[in-house]
Design a protein around this motif. Structure first.
Motif, PDB file in Angstrom:
ATOM      1  N   VAL A   3       0.750  -1.212   0.038  1.00 56.09           N
ATOM      2  CA  VAL A   3      -0.017   0.111  -0.050  1.00 56.09           C
ATOM      3  C   VAL A   3       1.002   1.172   0.068  1.00 56.09           C
ATOM      4  O   VAL A   3       1.693   1.610   0.845  1.00 56.09           O
ATOM      5  N   SER A   4       0.637   2.075  -0.997  1.00 59.88           N
ATOM      6  CA  SER A   4       1.670   3.175  -1.159  1.00 59.88           C
ATOM      7  C   SER A   4       0.663   4.306  -1.696  1.00 59.88           C
ATOM      8  O   SER A   4      -0.521   4.438  -1.503  1.00 59.88           O
ATOM      9  N   HIS A   5       1.382   5.412  -2.179  1.00 66.64           N
ATOM     10  CA  HIS A   5       0.807   6.602  -2.800  1.00 66.64           C
ATOM     11  C   HIS A   5       0.921   6.748  -4.464  1.00 66.64           C
ATOM     12  O   HIS A   5       1.945   6.237  -4.793  1.00 66.64           O
ATOM     13  N   GLY A   6      -0.074   7.554  -4.923  1.00 69.95           N
ATOM     14  CA  GLY A   6      -0.046   7.619  -6.250  1.00 69.95           C
ATOM     15  C   GLY A   6       1.177   7.867  -7.061  1.00 69.95           C
ATOM     16  O   GLY A   6       1.550   7.569  -7.908  1.00 69.95           O
ATOM     17  N   ALA A   7       1.719   8.997  -6.384  1.00 65.79           N
ATOM     18  CA  ALA A   7       3.056   9.619  -7.273  1.00 65.79           C
ATOM     19  C   ALA A   7       4.198   8.595  -7.093  1.00 65.79           C
ATOM     20  O   ALA A   7       4.720   8.051  -8.198  1.00 65.79           O
ATOM     21  N   LEU A   8       4.339   7.923  -5.996  1.00 61.39           N
ATOM     22  CA  LEU A   8       5.423   6.940  -6.065  1.00 61.39           C
ATOM     23  C   LEU A   8       4.960   5.613  -6.854  1.00 61.39           C
ATOM     24  O   LEU A   8       5.882   5.176  -7.557  1.00 61.39           O
ATOM     25  N   ILE A   9       3.895   5.109  -6.789  1.00 62.19           N
ATOM     26  CA  ILE A   9       3.485   4.053  -7.686  1.00 62.19           C
ATOM     27  C   ILE A   9       3.754   4.523  -9.108  1.00 62.19           C
ATOM     28  O   ILE A   9       4.258   3.497  -9.945  1.00 62.19           O
ATOM     29  N   GLY A  10       3.052   5.680  -9.360  1.00 59.49           N
ATOM     30  CA  GLY A  10       3.487   6.087 -10.964  1.00 59.49           C
ATOM     31  C   GLY A  10       4.737   6.082 -11.386  1.00 59.49           C
ATOM     32  O   GLY A  10       5.178   5.654 -12.319  1.00 59.49           O
TER      33      GLY A  10
END
Length: 139
Positions: A85-92
């Protein structure tokens, strides 16, 4: 905190233990603009605020720490499924680093699901930014 809360909700619902937290998958550090609105940025730094050095973490650094985390997880949990589970900017940004030919740009919706597979040290994305699980809540 948002990602930890989301992870805890998932853990509680699926009866899966949380094995730990890793700072490498935290959201991008936005420096001085952290917590500000576009209107506040314009007022404080003007229309060219994006060109200023305001302490924002470099995209290359974000994608490196995200991919480093995933590479380590692929070794540690070889042949196992892992929920991260993480955040959108990091995932993208991490997707763009791991699969640059597939992801020249990304847009990650909140609470979306993306599935990555690592088979024989090769990454593949088999599901991207899926929000189908939210359909019953969106009217």
């Amino acid at each position: 905190m948002r990602a930890k809360e989301t992870a805890q909700i998932i853990s509680d619902q699926l009866y899966l233990p949380i094995s730990g937290y890793d700072k490498r998958i935290r959201e991008i550090n936005c420096g001085e603009i952290e917590g500000t609105t576009e209107e506040e940025r314009l007022h404080k730094w003007g229309s060219t605020w994006r060109k200023l050095e305001l302490g924002m973490e470099k995209f290359a650094d974000v994608s490196k720490r995200g991919s480093d985390f995933l590479e380590e997880a692929a070794i540690t949990y070889k042949d196992k499924r892992v929920l991260v589970v993480s955040h959108g900017a990091l995932i993208g940004l991490t997707l763009r680093r791991l699969l640059p030919e597939k992801f020249t740009s990304t847009l990650i919706d909140n609470t979306s699901v993306t599935i990555l597979e690592n088979i024989e040290n090769q990454w593949d994305c088999t599901l991207y930014n899926c929000t189908k699980h939210l359909e019953e809540f969106i009217q």
